[in-house]
Design an enzyme around this catalytic site. Structure first.
Site, mmCIF file in Angstrom:
data_model
loop_
_atom_site.group_PDB
_atom_site.id
_atom_site.type_symbol
_atom_site.label_atom_id
_atom_site.label_comp_id
_atom_site.label_asym_id
_atom_site.label_seq_id
_atom_site.Cartn_x
_atom_site.Cartn_y
_atom_site.Cartn_z
ATOM 1 N N GLY A 1 -119.691 14.228 68.535
ATOM 2 C CA GLY A 1 -118.841 15.515 69.003
ATOM 3 C C GLY A 1 -118.398 16.490 67.701
ATOM 4 O O GLY A 1 -117.842 17.527 68.270
ATOM 5 N N ARG B 1 -112.322 29.335 77.252
ATOM 6 C CA ARG B 1 -111.499 28.493 77.937
ATOM 7 C C ARG B 1 -110.281 28.749 78.767
ATOM 8 O O ARG B 1 -109.869 28.547 79.635
ATOM 9 C CB ARG B 1 -111.772 26.976 77.544
ATOM 10 C CG ARG B 1 -113.027 26.415 77.023
ATOM 11 C CD ARG B 1 -112.980 25.341 76.228
ATOM 12 N NE ARG B 1 -114.197 24.833 75.921
ATOM 13 C CZ ARG B 1 -114.380 23.778 74.909
ATOM 14 N NH1 ARG B 1 -113.396 23.425 73.866
ATOM 15 N NH2 ARG B 1 -115.685 23.362 74.756
ATOM 16 N N GLN C 1 -112.944 9.579 69.026
ATOM 17 C CA GLN C 1 -113.903 10.641 69.194
ATOM 18 C C GLN C 1 -115.118 10.234 68.429
ATOM 19 O O GLN C 1 -114.896 10.366 67.070
ATOM 20 C CB GLN C 1 -113.227 12.057 69.456
ATOM 21 C CG GLN C 1 -112.446 12.253 70.116
ATOM 22 C CD GLN C 1 -112.120 13.680 70.575
ATOM 23 O OE1 GLN C 1 -110.765 14.029 70.762
ATOM 24 N NE2 GLN C 1 -112.939 14.485 70.294
ATOM 25 N N THR D 1 -131.434 23.465 69.825
ATOM 26 C CA THR D 1 -131.884 22.470 68.748
ATOM 27 C C THR D 1 -130.651 21.906 68.142
ATOM 28 O O THR D 1 -130.884 21.024 67.432
ATOM 29 C CB THR D 1 -132.687 23.282 67.630
ATOM 30 O OG1 THR D 1 -132.000 24.065 66.958
ATOM 31 C CG2 THR D 1 -134.084 23.580 68.261
ATOM 32 N N GLY D 2 -129.611 22.173 68.998
ATOM 33 C CA GLY D 2 -128.260 21.106 68.216
ATOM 34 C C GLY D 2 -128.296 19.897 69.182
ATOM 35 O O GLY D 2 -129.019 19.802 70.224
ATOM 36 N N SER E 1 -134.465 27.307 62.763
ATOM 37 C CA SER E 1 -135.308 26.586 63.920
ATOM 38 C C SER E 1 -136.348 27.380 64.783
ATOM 39 O O SER E 1 -136.910 26.707 65.638
ATOM 40 C CB SER E 1 -134.259 25.904 65.032
ATOM 41 O OG SER E 1 -133.258 25.071 64.336
ATOM 42 N N HIS F 1 -117.104 9.128 73.528
ATOM 43 C CA HIS F 1 -115.698 9.049 73.305
ATOM 44 C C HIS F 1 -114.924 8.164 74.114
ATOM 45 O O HIS F 1 -115.089 7.893 75.197
ATOM 46 C CB HIS F 1 -115.130 10.428 73.471
ATOM 47 C CG HIS F 1 -115.493 11.617 72.776
ATOM 48 N ND1 HIS F 1 -116.199 11.529 71.585
ATOM 49 C CD2 HIS F 1 -115.304 12.777 72.766
ATOM 50 C CE1 HIS F 1 -116.354 12.635 70.977
ATOM 51 N NE2 HIS F 1 -115.891 13.560 71.884
ATOM 52 N N CYS G 1 -115.051 18.463 75.392
ATOM 53 C CA CYS G 1 -115.648 16.965 75.903
ATOM 54 C C CYS G 1 -114.684 16.142 76.212
ATOM 55 O O CYS G 1 -114.856 15.436 77.277
ATOM 56 C CB CYS G 1 -116.625 16.483 74.573
ATOM 57 S SG CYS G 1 -115.525 16.562 72.917
ATOM 58 N N VAL H 1 -126.036 18.999 71.541
ATOM 59 C CA VAL H 1 -125.743 19.338 72.799
ATOM 60 C C VAL H 1 -126.895 19.974 73.397
ATOM 61 O O VAL H 1 -127.285 19.770 74.862
ATOM 62 C CB VAL H 1 -124.499 20.259 73.174
ATOM 63 C CG1 VAL H 1 -124.412 20.555 74.500
ATOM 64 C CG2 VAL H 1 -123.176 19.495 72.651
ATOM 65 N N ARG I 1 -110.981 11.036 64.916
ATOM 66 C CA ARG I 1 -112.371 10.818 64.823
ATOM 67 C C ARG I 1 -112.707 9.381 64.183
ATOM 68 O O ARG I 1 -112.142 9.189 63.078
ATOM 69 C CB ARG I 1 -112.941 11.983 63.836
ATOM 70 C CG ARG I 1 -114.443 12.153 63.700
ATOM 71 C CD ARG I 1 -115.127 12.659 64.827
ATOM 72 N NE ARG I 1 -114.968 14.061 65.232
ATOM 73 C CZ ARG I 1 -114.983 14.659 66.141
ATOM 74 N NH1 ARG I 1 -115.621 14.190 67.238
ATOM 75 N NH2 ARG I 1 -114.893 15.986 66.310
#
Length: 325
Positions: free
Chosen positions: A164, A104, A160, A16-17, A45, A238, A133, A19, A231
């Protein structure tokens, strides 16, 4: 092989976010080949019904035992949540594709942009990291340019979008546009935030992500790359301003030809975040040689950060796992 001949059971954690919603749109748009779809989110949610491919699916709280039957799980969650959930299901066959920063830079976990380094995903790989991103849209361009000439150094400044920053920041921004929620920090509306994430020395978290992740994806640990991240009060997509130095004198026509031949890149004179939002391509504009140095070029990269920079990259990884592994 017909991709549709091989269907799998998939899960989306964080459905539900911002992304997560893009993941659901792309599953339908790309007709992703699944038999069963499981949607997970927070307790708040749970119980929501979301429609995908004409069918409604009920969002559930995370349930470990359901992953016994899940082949591929997409995680659109925070780093801490991703660490927790992936550790709970590591004994199952599930291949996890994680959108957070949790894994990552782990040496034994592939950080994958499928157009560049999908070969790092092996048949035994069970956890794959989705890059940041702003990193994804940058490396998709750099990878093409590296085929033209050796790169000496890169300087990138990013502008950005609010999307994001996540759903809470997104909602805060829209409240501020209506004159609400303007107490305290950050003020997103009509403002620029001159760093993204916490500082480590003089460099903020987002800047370090771009530097470290770009080196890992391109397999160039000594690549000279600097970043400044800001930002901006833009809803989505972006923008990155790139100054790139090659080792040798460069022919701008060769650069243009290489970019034009890359199917997921679009070279334009000019574009903007509004025009780019909702698309699945990376746009390069304002390409030009430096006025004084014949081995330096300048250009702008613009892309939908929720798609190119997150959900689409994860979906493409999933598709290639089904198709090739």
């Amino acid at each position: 092989m017909n991709l549709q001949s091989k269907k799998v059971n998939i899960a989306l954690v964080g459905a539900t976010g911002l992304v997560g919603i893009e993941f659901l749109k792309l599953l339908e748009e790309r007709d992703f080949p699944f038999n069963n779809l499981y949607l997970f989110s927070s307790q708040k949610s749970a119980g929501l019904k979301l429609k995908v491919k004409g069918k409604f699916y009920t969002v559930k709280e995370f349930k470990r035992d359901l992953f016994k039957n899940i082949d591929i799980a997409f995680f659109a969650t925070s780093a801490e949540e991703s660490k927790k959930y992936t550790s709970l299901i590591k004994e199952f066959k599930t291949i996890s594709i994680d959108n957070s920063s949790a894994f990552r830079l782990k040496k034994d976990i592939p950080l994958v942009v499928p157009e560049i380094n999908f070969e790092n995903v092996k048949k035994t790989t069970k956890l794959i990291a989705n890059p940041n991103c702003s990193t994804i849209q940058l490396v998709l361009v750099l990878n093409t340019l590296l085929q033209v000439e050796q790169i000496e150094s890169i300087n990138v400044s990013t502008y950005q979008a609010i999307s994001g920053a996540g759903k809470d920041a997104f909602n805060r921004f829209f409240e501020q546009t209506k004159g609400k929620n303007k107490e305290g920090y950050p003020i997103f509306f009509n403002n620029l935030i001159q760093h993204i994430g916490n500082f480590k020395g003089k460099w903020c978290e987002e800047e370090n992500k771009i530097i470290d992740e770009t080196r890992k994806i391109l397999n160039k640990k000594n690549l000279k790359i600097s970043a400044t991240t800001i930002r901006v009060p833009v809803v989505n997509s972006h923008t990155e301003v790139v100054n790139l130095e090659f080792k040798n004198r460069i022919n701008i026509s060769k650069i243009k030809n290489a970019l034009n031949k890359t199917p997921y890149l679009v070279l334009l004179d000019e574009t903007d975040p509004v025009s780019v939002s909702g698309t699945n391509l990376v746009f390069i504009s304002r390409l030009r040689k430096d006025k004084f140095r014949d081995n330096v070029i300048h250009f702008i990269v613009t892309a939908d950060n929720l798609r190119i920079g997150a959900a689409l990259n994860g979906i493409k990884i999933g598709e290639r796992i089904i198709y090739e592994k």
